[in-house]
Design a protein around this motif. Structure first.
Motif, PDB file in Angstrom:
ATOM      1  N   ALA A 342       3.845   7.263 -10.108  1.00 37.06           N
ATOM      2  CA  ALA A 342       5.066   6.458 -10.197  1.00 37.06           C
ATOM      3  C   ALA A 342       4.746   4.976 -10.349  1.00 37.06           C
ATOM      4  O   ALA A 342       5.134   4.135  -9.532  1.00 37.06           O
ATOM      5  N   GLN A 343       4.029   4.638 -11.437  1.00 38.48           N
ATOM      6  CA  GLN A 343       3.676   3.236 -11.693  1.00 38.48           C
ATOM      7  C   GLN A 343       4.928   2.437 -12.012  1.00 38.48           C
ATOM      8  O   GLN A 343       5.940   2.984 -12.413  1.00 38.48           O
ATOM      9  N   LYS A 344       4.820   1.136 -11.823  1.00 41.33           N
ATOM     10  CA  LYS A 344       5.920   0.195 -12.109  1.00 41.33           C
ATOM     11  C   LYS A 344       7.152   0.466 -11.233  1.00 41.33           C
ATOM     12  O   LYS A 344       8.260   0.097 -11.607  1.00 41.33           O
ATOM     13  N   THR A 345       6.922   1.122 -10.120  1.00 43.17           N
ATOM     14  CA  THR A 345       8.039   1.301  -9.183  1.00 43.17           C
ATOM     15  C   THR A 345       8.416  -0.052  -8.600  1.00 43.17           C
ATOM     16  O   THR A 345       7.552  -0.863  -8.274  1.00 43.17           O
ATOM     17  N   ASP A 374       0.276   0.033  -9.272  1.00 44.89           N
ATOM     18  CA  ASP A 374       0.976  -1.020 -10.002  1.00 44.89           C
ATOM     19  C   ASP A 374       2.466  -0.975  -9.644  1.00 44.89           C
ATOM     20  O   ASP A 374       3.297  -0.552 -10.445  1.00 44.89           O
ATOM     21  N   VAL A 375       2.765  -1.363  -8.446  1.00 39.78           N
ATOM     22  CA  VAL A 375       4.143  -1.256  -7.960  1.00 39.78           C
ATOM     23  C   VAL A 375       4.541  -2.533  -7.228  1.00 39.78           C
ATOM     24  O   VAL A 375       3.698  -3.319  -6.807  1.00 39.78           O
ATOM     25  N   GLN A 376       5.849  -2.722  -7.102  1.00 38.48           N
ATOM     26  CA  GLN A 376       6.360  -3.803  -6.259  1.00 38.48           C
ATOM     27  C   GLN A 376       7.239  -3.173  -5.195  1.00 38.48           C
ATOM     28  O   GLN A 376       8.298  -2.634  -5.517  1.00 38.48           O
ATOM     29  N   CYS A 377       6.788  -3.212  -3.955  1.00 40.06           N
ATOM     30  CA  CYS A 377       7.573  -2.616  -2.885  1.00 40.06           C
ATOM     31  C   CYS A 377       7.637  -3.589  -1.725  1.00 40.06           C
ATOM     32  O   CYS A 377       6.669  -4.299  -1.446  1.00 40.06           O
ATOM     33  N   GLY A 378       8.764  -3.602  -1.071  1.00 36.95           N
ATOM     34  CA  GLY A 378       8.863  -4.480   0.088  1.00 36.95           C
ATOM     35  C   GLY A 378       9.943  -4.015   1.035  1.00 36.95           C
ATOM     36  O   GLY A 378      10.820  -3.242   0.653  1.00 36.95           O
TER      37      GLY A 378
END
Lengths: 441, 253
Positions: A342-345, A374-378
């Motif tokens: 799940a890249q670019k999540t 390669d993800v952006q999670c917060g």
């Protein structure tokens, strides 16, 4: 965790309930087998308690003292009560389906002039006809091991099955109204399924309500199957009576390039657990999940969300707010899992609690589990009281303290309510919030 | 004639016991504009908060009367309804509360407290729009959440709008010039000057003389170490600009 050595009174009661009911529960051989296996799974672990991580803040085993008998079919008096029950969405023109004491009541439901591409069936009927779709969906759904859901699978009697065929855009929202009428405490197990075909779109609102002063028990589940390029707006309103135990599971499986907007609103029940298991199964999907809990007295409301990014290029936003007065307790657990592919999540989760008394409690447990690189999670969490500077600013303009606080609470909850795309839903939820504020001394 | 505002022997401290105001006497009559000038830390903002009734500021001695009524016995909202308006140095941002909603709540709460009929929404909106126009505030800003994302100038214009709508008797302007460029300052000063009236008094609190070029006071007080150390006419402001506050700080100490 292991099986508890000693069964509690409630656990033994549930076993009796199931043994007595299993022959009369709807469904043929195949469904019966699914029920038996679900009950065995439940029975092996029993009611969840603090040592079960997913339930650590909600000790169902300790708090559920007994299992109430299953609600009987609604008689004329019950139907009359249900018809006259306060309807949050009255006048909004939604298509209303009535589930009274756990039973789908066709004569109280608006089944006239169904739009082309829309079918509505009582779950009990769908189970009897052993539709393969249902038996598959009733079985190994997303969380195989959740005891509350297993119990629901075992005992589910009725509910609504709503199918929207591919490409069908439903302009008129569907309101599934669950009403408990009997003051004598009973238990209700309902299961519903909403299937939105590829490219279709629908708004589904479910409300749950019942009488104050009754310790009735609700275990309800809603399964949402959303196709590629489809859109669903799902709103769940929990306004149970002040003695009610309400356990609800939402299971959502979302296809590719789809849109899923979910909004939860809790202002009732003494012990509430809303758990959601959401899987983003296809690429390019957008998910927005918001929730607001308004709690007072000794209410306990637990919102537990597990969201699984299984496909690449999906975006999800989770926003949860709790307003907690008196000795009430709000719980939020949120887990975002990103699968290896799940890249670019892009996933962001925020949880805020506003405590209105020194004894009020908010617990929050956000978790990220990321297996892609390669993800952006917060995620973020805040807990606090009403901001005294803001309160003073309002009061310095002549607004009395109680009204100033009400305005600030409204503003706090507003971000969640604004998430509803439908104007009638926003206004009904705003009314429900104002009603709650008005009832504070 | 009863003074609009009468402060007698006021002592005040902030939570924690630090003494800020130490023996302040000040009288403002209707129709007068008083400037309070002083160095940073003199207690100017504390005075504005004490007058508005902010929690955390404790009056340990002295009396404050508004039109002869005991102001200190009133809560912040009651003071506002009686005609006290504090224009904040740093107006607060309140996400989720539309500016117009806030204005309506404040306006009608004050009316209700005074036993007056509330104004209908259309009438109120009309009145707000008229004032907004004179302050170069566009209608879109009124729909936005209160002060959220507003520039410094927009926030101060919004404060002036509230003041013009609420028509207070006593306006306390706390460092209204801070964060304003000269154009914004002129707009705000024009708004304030439009409110000058024989029925209204103002207390203009400022560190710099610049603001007083635009809002010209009748009386100027030098405030140092929590009390008034000198009082004069508007020419005193110019003198301070030249000499600074050092002499007064020494005097006060």
């Amino acid at each position: 965790m292991g099986a508890p050595i000693r069964k509690t009174k409630a656990e033994m009661g549930l076993a009796d309930l199931y043994q007595n009911a299993r022959r009369s529960l709807p469904g043929g051989e195949e469904i019966s087998a699914v029920r038996d296996s679900a009950f065995d799974r439940f029975n092996a672990v029993g009611l969840p308690h603090r040592r079960v991580e997913a339930w650590r803040y909600t000790d169902l085993r300790g708090r559920m003292k007994e299992a109430k008998r299953l609600a009987s079919l609604p008689d004329d008096a019950a139907k009359t009560k249900a018809r006259e029950a306060d309807d949050l969405f009255a006048g909004a023109g939604f298509r209303r389906l009535m589930i009274v004491d756990g039973t789908f009541v066709a004569e109280l439901s608006d089944l006239a002039d169904l739009e082309a591409g829309l079918t509505i069936t009582p779950m009990a009927e769908a189970l009897v006809s052993d539709q393969p779709l249902l038996s598959q969906r009733l079985g190994p759904v997303v969380p195989d091991d959740d005891p509350a859901l297993a119990l629901n699978t075992a005992l589910a009697g009725n509910g609504a099955v709503i199918c929207v065929s591919p490409g069908t855009i439903l302009a008129r929202p569907i309101h599934v109204s669950f009403v408990t009428t009997n003051w004598v405490a009973t238990s209700m197990f309902t299961r519903s399924l909403v299937n939105i075909g590829s490219g279709a779109s629908a708004t589904i609102v479910e409300t749950h309500q019942g009488p104050d002063g009754s310790e009735y028990q609700v275990n309800t589940a809603m399964q949402l199957v959303v196709g590629d390029e489809a859109r669903i707006d799902h709103v769940k309103v929990t306004r149970e009576g002040d003695g009610a135990l309400h356990i609800a599971t939402v299971l959502a499986n979302i296809g590719a390039r789809a849109t899923f907007n979910q909004l939860g609103f809790v202002a009732g029940g003494v012990l509430v657990r809303n758990q959601m298991f959401v899987r983003l199964a296809g690429e390019g999907t957008t998910v927005d999940i918001r929730g607001a809990s308004l709690l007072r007295g000794s209410q306990h409301a637990d919102t537990t969300l597990a969201i699984e990014h299984s496909a690449a290029n999906c975006q999800s936003r989770e926003t949860f707010k709790a307003v907690v007065a008196d000795t009430a307790q709000a719980v939020f657990q949120g887990k975002i899992t990103v699968s290896p592919g799940a890249q670019k999540t892009d996933a962001k989760m925020m949880c805020r609690a506003l405590l209105l008394s020194d004894e009020a409690e908010a617990d929050s447990k956000p978790e990220l589990e990321i297996f892609a690189d390669d993800v952006q999670c917060g995620h973020g969490t805040t807990t606090g009281a009403i901001d005294e500077e803001l309160r003073f600013y309002l009061m310095a303009r002549g607004i009395p303290e109680k009204d100033a606080d009400a305005l600030l609470i409204q503003a706090f909850v507003g971000e969640v309510i604004e998430g509803a795309a439908n104007e009638s839903i926003r206004s009904a939820l705003t009314d429900a919030m104002l009603g709650w504020l008005g009832q504070r001394e | 004639m009863t003074a609009l505002l009468e402060i007698k022997g006021l002592h005040a401290e902030i939570a924690g016991g630090r003494k800020i105001i130490q023996g302040l006497d000040l009288t403002v009559n209707k129709g007068e504009i008083h400037a309070i000038m002083g160095p940073n830390g003199a207690g100017k903002s504390t005075l504005s908060y004490v007058l508005a009734g902010k929690p955390g500021y404790e009056v340990t001695a002295g009396e404050v009367y508004l039109n002869g009524e005991d102001l200190l016995a009133m809560g912040p909202n009651e003071r506002a309804a009686k005609g006290v308006f504090l224009a904040f140095q740093y107006p607060l941002e309140i996400p989720g509360v539309a500016t117009l909603t806030f204005l309506r709540a404040a306006f009608n709460a004050q009316r209700k407290a005074r036993g007056e009929a509330e104004l209908s929404s259309p009438d109120l909106i009309k009145r707000v729009r008229e004032i907004a126009k004179t302050l170069n505030i566009d209608a879109d800003m009124l729909k936005r959440p209160l002060n959220v994302g507003f520039s410094g100038g927009e926030k101060k214009r919004n404060e002036t709008l509230q003041m013009a709508l609420l028509q207070p008797q006593l306006c306390v302007l706390d460092e209204t010039d801070s964060g304003l460029d000269i154009d914004a300052l002129k707009v705000v000063a024009n708004g304030v000057n439009a409110l000058r009236s024989a029925e209204r008094g103002m207390l203009v609190i400022t560190h710099y003389q610049r603001l007083l070029d635009y809002i010209v006071p009748d009386i100027v007080h030098v405030f140092a170490a929590g009390r008034v150390v000198r009082t004069g006419g508007k020419e005193l402001a110019r003198e301070l600009e030249a000499t600074g506050y050092a002499q007064y700080q020494n005097e006060a100490a």
